[in-house]
Write a protein that holds these residues in place. Sequence first.
Motif, PDB file in Angstrom:
ATOM      1  N   ARG A  68       0.987   5.971   0.325  1.00 18.77           N
ATOM      2  CA  ARG A  68      -0.372   6.217   0.794  1.00 18.77           C
ATOM      3  C   ARG A  68      -1.213   6.846  -0.316  1.00 18.77           C
ATOM      4  N   ASP A  69      -0.621   7.774  -1.051  1.00 19.34           N
ATOM      5  CA  ASP A  69      -1.346   8.446  -2.132  1.00 19.34           C
ATOM      6  C   ASP A  69      -1.745   7.480  -3.245  1.00 19.34           C
ATOM      7  N   THR A  70      -0.896   6.477  -3.502  1.00 18.79           N
ATOM      8  CA  THR A  70      -1.222   5.511  -4.552  1.00 18.79           C
ATOM      9  C   THR A  70      -2.088   4.365  -4.041  1.00 18.79           C
ATOM     10  N   GLY A  71      -2.316   4.319  -2.718  1.00 21.10           N
ATOM     11  CA  GLY A  71      -3.190   3.299  -2.146  1.00 21.10           C
ATOM     12  C   GLY A  71      -2.509   1.978  -1.862  1.00 21.10           C
ATOM     13  N   ASP A  72      -1.192   1.955  -1.832  1.00 21.97           N
ATOM     14  CA  ASP A  72      -0.448   0.720  -1.580  1.00 21.97           C
ATOM     15  C   ASP A  72      -0.131   0.615  -0.093  1.00 21.97           C
ATOM     16  N   ARG A  73      -1.053   0.032   0.658  1.00 19.60           N
ATOM     17  CA  ARG A  73      -0.948  -0.015   2.118  1.00 19.60           C
ATOM     18  C   ARG A  73       0.177  -0.918   2.612  1.00 19.60           C
ATOM     19  N   GLN A 105       3.468   0.924   2.310  1.00 16.33           N
ATOM     20  CA  GLN A 105       3.473   2.034   3.256  1.00 16.33           C
ATOM     21  C   GLN A 105       3.784   1.534   4.668  1.00 16.33           C
TER      22      GLN A 105
END
Length: 68
Positions: free
Chosen positions: A16-21, A24
């Motif tokens: 989530r922090d790296t934006g990889d939905r 996740q």
Amino acid sequence: FMSETAAALCLSAGYRDTGDRMWQTLTLFFALLPCALVQLSLVFIHRDVSRDRPLVLLLHLLQLGPLV
């Protein structure tokens, strides 16, 4: 069992922090689905066979014992 779930939740937070939905979502799916299936199976097992001690041993061998 609990540490594996906690590790999957931490990994999901990292995604989530790296934006990889996508990763996740997949991580959460493969972490939470087995927990739900274990709970569902234990409901049926304990309802059908409540006094069978070899079954409890089998559940412990399959690592389902902590949820009993």
